[in-house]
Design an enzyme around this catalytic site. Sequence first.
Site, PDB file in Angstrom:
ATOM      1  N   GLY A  27       0.815  -1.216   0.000  1.00  0.00           N
ATOM      2  CA  GLY A  27       0.000   0.000   0.000  1.00  0.00           C
ATOM      3  C   GLY A  27       0.844   1.260   0.000  1.00  0.00           C
ATOM      4  N   GLY A  32       5.303   4.250  -8.896  1.00  0.00           N
ATOM      5  CA  GLY A  32       6.059   3.009  -9.095  1.00  0.00           C
ATOM      6  C   GLY A  32       5.133   1.799  -9.047  1.00  0.00           C
ATOM      7  CG  HIS A  33       3.221   0.745  -5.346  1.00  0.00           C
ATOM      8  ND1 HIS A  33       3.351   1.802  -4.492  1.00  0.00           N
ATOM      9  CD2 HIS A  33       3.872  -0.287  -4.771  1.00  0.00           C
ATOM     10  CE1 HIS A  33       4.037   1.432  -3.420  1.00  0.00           C
ATOM     11  NE2 HIS A  33       4.383   0.164  -3.563  1.00  0.00           N
ATOM     12  CD  GLN A 149      10.341  -7.325  -2.426  1.00  0.00           C
ATOM     13  OE1 GLN A 149      10.234  -7.192  -1.228  1.00  0.00           O
ATOM     14  NE2 GLN A 149       9.645  -6.583  -3.274  1.00  0.00           N
ATOM     15  CB  SER A 181      10.536   4.596  -1.681  1.00  0.00           C
ATOM     16  OG  SER A 181      10.369   3.994  -0.407  1.00  0.00           O
ATOM     17  CB  SER A 182       5.676   3.444   0.710  1.00  0.00           C
ATOM     18  OG  SER A 182       5.079   2.760  -0.378  1.00  0.00           O
ATOM     19  NE  ARG A 183      10.564   1.467   5.082  1.00  0.00           N
ATOM     20  CZ  ARG A 183      10.448   0.194   4.663  1.00  0.00           C
ATOM     21  NH1 ARG A 183      10.798  -0.117   3.425  1.00  0.00           N
ATOM     22  NH2 ARG A 183       9.990  -0.748   5.473  1.00  0.00           N
TER      23      ARG A 183
END
Length: 278
Positions: A27, A32-33, A149, A181-183
């Site tokens: 989420g 990117g997603h 990953q 990035s979500s971060r």
Amino acid sequence: MRAVHNVNDLQKALESAELIGLVPTMGALHAGHENLIETARRECRTIVVSIFVNPIQFGPGEDYSQYPRTLERDLEACARRGADLVFVPSVEEMYPLPQLTFVEVTRISEHLCGKFRPGHFRGVATVVLKLLNIVQPQRAYFGEKDMQQLQVIRRMVLDLNVPVTIVGVPTVRDPDGLALSSRNKYLSEEERRAAPALYQALQAAARRIKEGERDVTKARTAALEILEKHPLVRVEYLEVVDPDELAPVSTIGSSVRIAVAIWVGRTRLIDNVFVNAG
Ligand code: PAJ
């Protein structure tokens, strides 16, 4: 598009589905997603996006509880990009029993992030295999931003004969080079201004290698010099690795990957680039 919260409902919805594409995410979706979803949309008939912040891939003291959760906006993004189903399980739905079984991809998990996040790839491989078994997609999509990953999952699928094709999708970046990035949401304005040094450093090392540099130390130094200029940046690792198993190399052969993890304040960022040394 429909959001479903449990395995039974999802499997019922997929009963007569053909050519399923799965996009696993945690989420806080960004472009990117969305690029993964669009790629899946072009190649598959039924698109399933999963949104699950997987507790078993976070170490103690990591950001599991702070991880951004933006479900409403995520569902809008999934709809916009053409997802058919969004699987949003609870922790209890994914782990109804104490989990006794884990997937461990040795070697590939051991260097780079694996050194600094013990148990992380075991948590990733385990949840991804569970998602693949639940959804039973023909194709599953992962970003090259998280190259280790991606390689861990590719190898898991080969080693365990999982009947799925793993598709790697190129990294989407902001105009200044910072990988989405979500971060990135954690960064203050000042930290955000320092963060593009990550990609600039990778490019500097890549340039040196393309120009003929074969000495790993010198290529690393070109990148480290850029990162060291930024007082807010602390380098966790910066390695020149072989493109498959991602093990650090001592001499640069025909192609390598450069992988880096830095801390900008309290935020950990990773990135990598492929270099064809010619
Ligand atoms: P998450 O960080 O949400 O990422 C989901 C997918 O999006 C991953 O395959 C990741 O590599 C990809 N991605 C993230 N940023 C990207 C970018 N800037 N460009 C292209 N792709 C990008 O990775 C995870 O979640 C989890 O570990 C997961 C695989 C879902 C297992 O829990």
